[in-house]
Design an enzyme around this catalytic site. Structure first.
Site, short mmCIF file in Angstrom:
data_model
loop_
_atom_site.label_atom_id
_atom_site.label_comp_id
_atom_site.label_asym_id
_atom_site.label_seq_id
_atom_site.Cartn_x
_atom_site.Cartn_y
_atom_site.Cartn_z
N GLU A 291 51.39 23.71 18.67
CA GLU A 291 52.68 24.43 18.59
C GLU A 291 53.77 23.42 18.90
OE1 GLU A 291 52.97 27.30 17.23
OE2 GLU A 291 50.81 27.46 17.08
N CYS A 325 62.12 25.37 22.14
CA CYS A 325 61.70 25.12 20.76
C CYS A 325 62.37 26.12 19.83
CB CYS A 325 60.19 25.20 20.65
SG CYS A 325 59.56 26.74 21.31
P1 NAD Z 1 55.89 15.92 24.47
O1 NAD Z 1 55.23 15.96 23.15
O2 NAD Z 1 56.63 14.69 24.84
O3 NAD Z 1 54.83 16.16 25.63
C1 NAD Z 1 54.00 17.30 25.65
C2 NAD Z 1 52.74 16.98 26.41
O4 NAD Z 1 51.99 16.01 25.68
C3 NAD Z 1 52.97 16.39 27.80
O5 NAD Z 1 52.07 16.99 28.70
C4 NAD Z 1 52.65 14.92 27.59
O6 NAD Z 1 52.19 14.29 28.76
C5 NAD Z 1 51.55 14.99 26.56
N1 NAD Z 1 51.31 13.76 25.77
C6 NAD Z 1 52.19 12.79 25.45
N2 NAD Z 1 51.57 11.84 24.72
C7 NAD Z 1 50.29 12.22 24.55
C8 NAD Z 1 49.16 11.66 23.88
N3 NAD Z 1 49.23 10.50 23.21
N4 NAD Z 1 47.99 12.34 23.92
C9 NAD Z 1 47.89 13.51 24.56
N5 NAD Z 1 48.92 14.08 25.23
C10 NAD Z 1 50.11 13.45 25.22
O7 NAD Z 1 56.84 17.22 24.53
P2 NAD Z 1 57.80 17.67 25.70
O8 NAD Z 1 58.99 16.78 25.73
O9 NAD Z 1 57.04 17.89 26.95
O10 NAD Z 1 58.24 19.12 25.19
C11 NAD Z 1 59.28 19.35 24.31
C12 NAD Z 1 58.75 19.61 22.92
O11 NAD Z 1 57.87 20.73 22.92
C13 NAD Z 1 59.85 19.98 21.94
O12 NAD Z 1 59.61 19.33 20.72
C14 NAD Z 1 59.69 21.49 21.79
O13 NAD Z 1 60.20 22.01 20.59
C15 NAD Z 1 58.22 21.64 21.89
N6 NAD Z 1 57.84 23.01 22.28
C16 NAD Z 1 57.26 23.81 21.35
C17 NAD Z 1 56.92 25.12 21.66
C18 NAD Z 1 56.28 26.04 20.67
O14 NAD Z 1 55.76 27.09 21.06
N7 NAD Z 1 56.29 25.72 19.39
C19 NAD Z 1 57.17 25.59 22.96
C20 NAD Z 1 57.74 24.73 23.89
C21 NAD Z 1 58.07 23.44 23.54
#
Ligand code: NAD
Length: 523
Positions: A291, A325
């Site tokens: 997501e 998001c």
């Molecule tokens: P992010 O992608 O930077 O991080 C999300 C998670 O992924 C964190 O726990 C991070 O530590 C982990 N991560 C980072 N690199 C990784 C890797 N190589 N392998 C595995 N895990 C890894 O996102 P963020 O800044 O925490 O959140 C914001 C984003 O989330 C925005 O793009 C937002 O739109 C999205 N979001 C989507 C929804 C939805 O339901 N569609 C809901 C909330 C947030």
């Protein structure tokens, strides 16, 4: 079967009532006394494990304050968590569905009692104001309550319908997948974190939950509640750590059966790619549920009620500083009413107060230095891509507090293909796009690679019906804001680059974590 009343979403707290504000402020004091400064170790096989290095949570609204710390898992910790979860799975998968569901219901009951503490902790850790924190904790309770009930429909032989066949008994069994990894973002660090863990768990899986680096405390708080509710050791392994390190290790591991991820498009697509590679000793195709981000649009046409439009725009764009998001980051207005709508929208946004979550400001600081720098980069670009009508500046300090503050920003007459109209900024920055007419507005709304939320403010029935089918978004709203989906009411998830449309809080969400087995006996 569990014997409980039908699911009803939690009501929200009314902060126009002074006693509710006072209760919140008391909770802030309690959290400052009891939780701020706390350290949350890893939890592996029910044991609290500390690490040499730690992750630090900073208060984004006052960066001189360390809110607390968590352990920082190593690769060895991740390996142990994975092996331990598989051991726990051997017994957890045999629990009755209703016994598993009861743990979620008990956790929901505890969280209801500690609702204000969870809210206050998020005000300090990620800068949520009272209403934003309140609706998020309500959502966390809803996820637990809703998934506990929806688990019932997957219990037992014959849970799914099959056609009767002469001389045989036929039926379907839903079976859990095994051990999965749940990787969550910081922007809904309570609700999404617990929803993404509780759903696979109630279905009989074991989960390694890796929270985001900036919001480990509220995640630790939620894990404690799950354990207090009676979750057996090893079923939920708490593994705060760095995404690129332990996250990467777990998503590429041969023993990982499924990955449930909510976060950015870039990381989500990367996970999709690495998870597709079969590792030595791997005996399944990993299931990946993603997501991701959005570039969500709301259309206002010439038949719209302007008050409804302006209220929906301000709430959708600036709630939690646009760090959702689902946030409205593109406002598409039909030319005939463009000046009136945009003029009022700017006036409404001018009145927003900037400050801390604890002061209950309308707009608070964005989550961290990286976000602040990224958004500042888009603010630099804004005057080249449109007319800055409001804001446009990062503010390193507000009311004497150093923090990651960004002015609410509205940029007018942005081209539909400009970068600020195409890329997810994830801050309080709105691009306004002028459409010739309704058809043009719908064309602009769909001119993005994302497809998460969308909205139409119109009083023309034919247009709403057209949008119902043609507006490309997983969650579409008419004549209201485009944020604030409620569990069970608006199942949530996006199309295209916004994700795999798993619809969290929806009737089929648990099926993402189950596999079906058909069993036939010839009489
Ligand atoms: P992010 O992608 O930077 O991080 C999300 C998670 O992924 C964190 O726990 C991070 O530590 C982990 N991560 C980072 N690199 C990784 C890797 N190589 N392998 C595995 N895990 C890894 O996102 P963020 O800044 O925490 O959140 C914001 C984003 O989330 C925005 O793009 C937002 O739109 C999205 N979001 C989507 C929804 C939805 O339901 N569609 C809901 C909330 C947030």
């Amino acid at each position: 079967m569990i014997k409980v009343q039908d699911y009803r979403p939690q009501p929200f707290t009314d902060f126009t009532q002074p006693e509710n504000v006072q209760a919140y402020q008391e909770a802030l004091k309690k959290v400052r006394a009891e939780l701020v400064g706390k350290h949350y170790p890893l939890i592996i096989n029910g044991e609290r494990v500390d690490t040499a290095e730690r992750l630090t949570s900073l208060n984004p609204c006052d960066t001189s304050e360390v809110v607390g710390t968590t352990a920082k898992a190593t690769i060895e910790d991740a390996e142990r968590a994975l092996q331990g979860a598989w051991d726990a799975f051997e017994s957890w998968k045999k629990w009755d569905m209703d016994a598993r569901a009861r743990i979620l219901l008990k956790a929901a009951a505890i969280l209801k009692r500690r609702r204000l503490e969870a809210c206050a902790l998020m005000s300090i850790e990620v800068g949520k104001n009272y209403a934003e924190a309140d609706v998020e904790v309500a959502e966390a309770i809803d996820f637990l309550e809703y998934y506990a009930r929806s688990a019932m429909k997957y219990a037992g032989f014959g849970a799914a319908e099959t056609t009767w066949f002469e001389g045989e008994e036929n039926g379907l069994l839903y079976l859990p997948l095994g051990v999965g990894v749940s990787i969550s973002p910081w922007n809904f660090p309570c609700a999404i974190f617990i929803g993404m863990a509780a759903a696979p768990i109630v279905a009989g899986n074991c989960v390694i939950a890796k929270p985001a680096e900036d919001s480990g405390l509220i995640a630790g708080f939620m894990v404690d509640i799950m354990l207090e509710a009676g979750l057996p050791a090893g079923v939920l392994q708490f593994l705060p750590g760095v995404g690129k390190e332990v996250g990467e290790y777990l998503t590429t591991h041969a023993k990982t059966r499924f990955i449930t991820f909510t976060g950015s498009r870039a990381v989500g697509l990367h996970i999709n790619e690495v998870a597709a590679k079969t590792m030595p000793g791997q005996k399944w195709i990993k299931k990946v549920i993603l997501e991701l981000g959005g570039k969500d649009a709301m259309i206002v046409d010439e038949t719209a009620d302007l008050e409804v439009a302006v209220t929906a725009a301000a709430q959708g764009a600036f709630g939690f500083n646009g760090q959702k998001c689902s946030a409205m980051s593109r406002l598409i207005v039909v030319d005939e009413v463009y000046d009136a709508v945009v003029g009022q929208f700017v006036e409404r946004a001018k009145a927003l107060k900037i400050g801390t979550g604890e002061e209950n400001a309308n707009v608070t600081a964005v989550v961290n230095q990286m976000s602040y720098d990224k958004i500042s980069g888009y603010l630099d670009l804004a005057p080249q891509e449109g007319k800055v009508l409001l804001g446009g500046q990062p503010l390193g300090e507000v009311n004497g507090k150093q923090g990651y503050y960004i002015q609410p920003t509205i940029v007018g007459d942005v081209d539909a293909h400009a970068r600020i109209a195409q890329e997810e900024i994830f801050g309080p920055v709105v691009s306004v796009l002028r459409a010739r007419d309704w058809e043009h507005a719908l064309e602009i709304a769909n001119a993005t690679e994302y497809g998460l939320t969308g909205g139409v403010i119109s009083n023309k029935r034919e247009r709403l019906e057209q949008a119902r089918h043609e507006f490309e978004a997983g969650n579409l709203y008419f004549n209201r804001k485009i944020t604030g989906a409620i569990v069970g009411v608006q199942p949530f998830g996006g199309y295209y680059m916004s994700g795999t449309d798993s619809k969290a809080g929806g009737p089929d969400y648990l099926a993402n974590f189950l596999q079906l087995k058909s069993v036939t006996e010839r009489w």
